[in-house]
Design a protein around this motif. Structure first.
Motif, PDB file in Angstrom:
ATOM      1  N   PRO A   9       0.844  -1.205   0.000  1.00 24.80           N
ATOM      2  CA  PRO A   9       0.000   0.000   0.000  1.00 24.80           C
ATOM      3  C   PRO A   9       0.877   1.253   0.000  1.00 24.80           C
ATOM      4  O   PRO A   9       1.889   1.312   0.690  1.00 24.80           O
ATOM      5  N   ARG A  10       0.511   2.210  -0.822  1.00 25.95           N
ATOM      6  CA  ARG A  10       1.278   3.453  -0.898  1.00 25.95           C
ATOM      7  C   ARG A  10       0.375   4.627  -0.558  1.00 25.95           C
ATOM      8  O   ARG A  10      -0.814   4.618  -0.857  1.00 25.95           O
ATOM      9  N   LEU A  14       3.381  10.428  -1.689  1.00 28.00           N
ATOM     10  CA  LEU A  14       4.594  10.162  -0.914  1.00 28.00           C
ATOM     11  C   LEU A  14       5.608   9.438  -1.791  1.00 28.00           C
ATOM     12  O   LEU A  14       5.277   8.447  -2.437  1.00 28.00           O
ATOM     13  N   GLN A  15       6.828   9.929  -1.807  1.00 28.48           N
ATOM     14  CA  GLN A  15       7.902   9.236  -2.512  1.00 28.48           C
ATOM     15  C   GLN A  15       8.588   8.299  -1.533  1.00 28.48           C
ATOM     16  O   GLN A  15       8.631   8.569  -0.330  1.00 28.48           O
ATOM     17  N   VAL A  62      18.217   9.089   6.300  1.00 25.52           N
ATOM     18  CA  VAL A  62      18.136   9.755   4.995  1.00 25.52           C
ATOM     19  C   VAL A  62      16.678   9.880   4.566  1.00 25.52           C
ATOM     20  O   VAL A  62      16.246  10.936   4.091  1.00 25.52           O
ATOM     21  N   ALA A  63      15.902   8.821   4.727  1.00 26.36           N
ATOM     22  CA  ALA A  63      14.486   8.864   4.354  1.00 26.36           C
ATOM     23  C   ALA A  63      13.761   9.952   5.142  1.00 26.36           C
ATOM     24  O   ALA A  63      13.010  10.749   4.567  1.00 26.36           O
ATOM     25  N   VAL A  64      13.984  10.013   6.446  1.00 24.09           N
ATOM     26  CA  VAL A  64      13.322  11.018   7.281  1.00 24.09           C
ATOM     27  C   VAL A  64      13.766  12.419   6.878  1.00 24.09           C
ATOM     28  O   VAL A  64      12.945  13.331   6.737  1.00 24.09           O
ATOM     29  N   ARG A  65      15.060  12.603   6.698  1.00 23.37           N
ATOM     30  CA  ARG A  65      15.608  13.923   6.362  1.00 23.37           C
ATOM     31  C   ARG A  65      14.967  14.492   5.105  1.00 23.37           C
ATOM     32  O   ARG A  65      14.757  15.698   4.982  1.00 23.37           O
ATOM     33  N   HIS A  66      14.649  13.627   4.149  1.00 29.81           N
ATOM     34  CA  HIS A  66      14.111  14.088   2.873  1.00 29.81           C
ATOM     35  C   HIS A  66      12.600  13.880   2.751  1.00 29.81           C
ATOM     36  O   HIS A  66      12.030  14.140   1.685  1.00 29.81           O
ATOM     37  N   GLY A  67      11.961  13.422   3.814  1.00 29.60           N
ATOM     38  CA  GLY A  67      10.508  13.252   3.805  1.00 29.60           C
ATOM     39  C   GLY A  67      10.005  12.094   2.972  1.00 29.60           C
ATOM     40  O   GLY A  67       8.871  12.115   2.494  1.00 29.60           O
ATOM     41  N   GLY A  69       9.039   7.947   2.411  1.00 24.20           N
ATOM     42  CA  GLY A  69       8.719   6.694   3.062  1.00 24.20           C
ATOM     43  C   GLY A  69       9.912   5.765   2.860  1.00 24.20           C
ATOM     44  O   GLY A  69      10.781   6.034   2.030  1.00 24.20           O
ATOM     45  N   ALA A  70       9.976   4.685   3.606  1.00 29.07           N
ATOM     46  CA  ALA A  70      11.098   3.757   3.492  1.00 29.07           C
ATOM     47  C   ALA A  70      10.585   2.363   3.145  1.00 29.07           C
ATOM     48  O   ALA A  70       9.633   1.885   3.755  1.00 29.07           O
TER      49      ALA A  70
END
Length: 105
Positions: A9-10, A14-15, A62-67, A69-70
């Protein structure tokens, strides 16, 4: 039966950042041997688990810093009966390793 348009699910808009190259990093940066390219065996090595935690911590930061999802893959892709036979794992040993991989994530 129709297949879903996505395997997970996406959230709209969100990238996602996907991890990759973990085998290369653990082999060449940290010096761990991966028999048959099996990451799951590292779950029995406390030093390797610490290194994997550090790897995933950096990735998630890195995922959090750039907003983003992981998306993370588990280490149990070789913890199957075919590969387990090659590596000398009985079915219960593979089940234990699969559980350790899930708990890690």
């Amino acid at each position: 039966m129709s297949m879903p348009s996505t395997l997970f699910p996406r959230l709209e808009g969100l990238q996602y950042l996907t991890e990759g190259g973990k085998e290369t990093e653990v082999m060449y940066r940290h010096g761990y041997l991966l028999r048959e390219f099996a990451m799951f065996e590292l779950m029995d090595n406390p030093a390797a688990v610490d290194d994997l935690k550090d790897m995933y911590q950096r990735y998630l930061e890195v995922a959090v810093r750039h907003g983003f999802g992981a998306l993370m893959a588990g280490f149990d892709y070789r913890a199957s009966s075919d590969w387990g036979d090659k590596l000398g794992y009985p079915a219960e040993g593979l089940l234990d390793m699969q559980q350790k991989c899930i708990e890690f994530l």
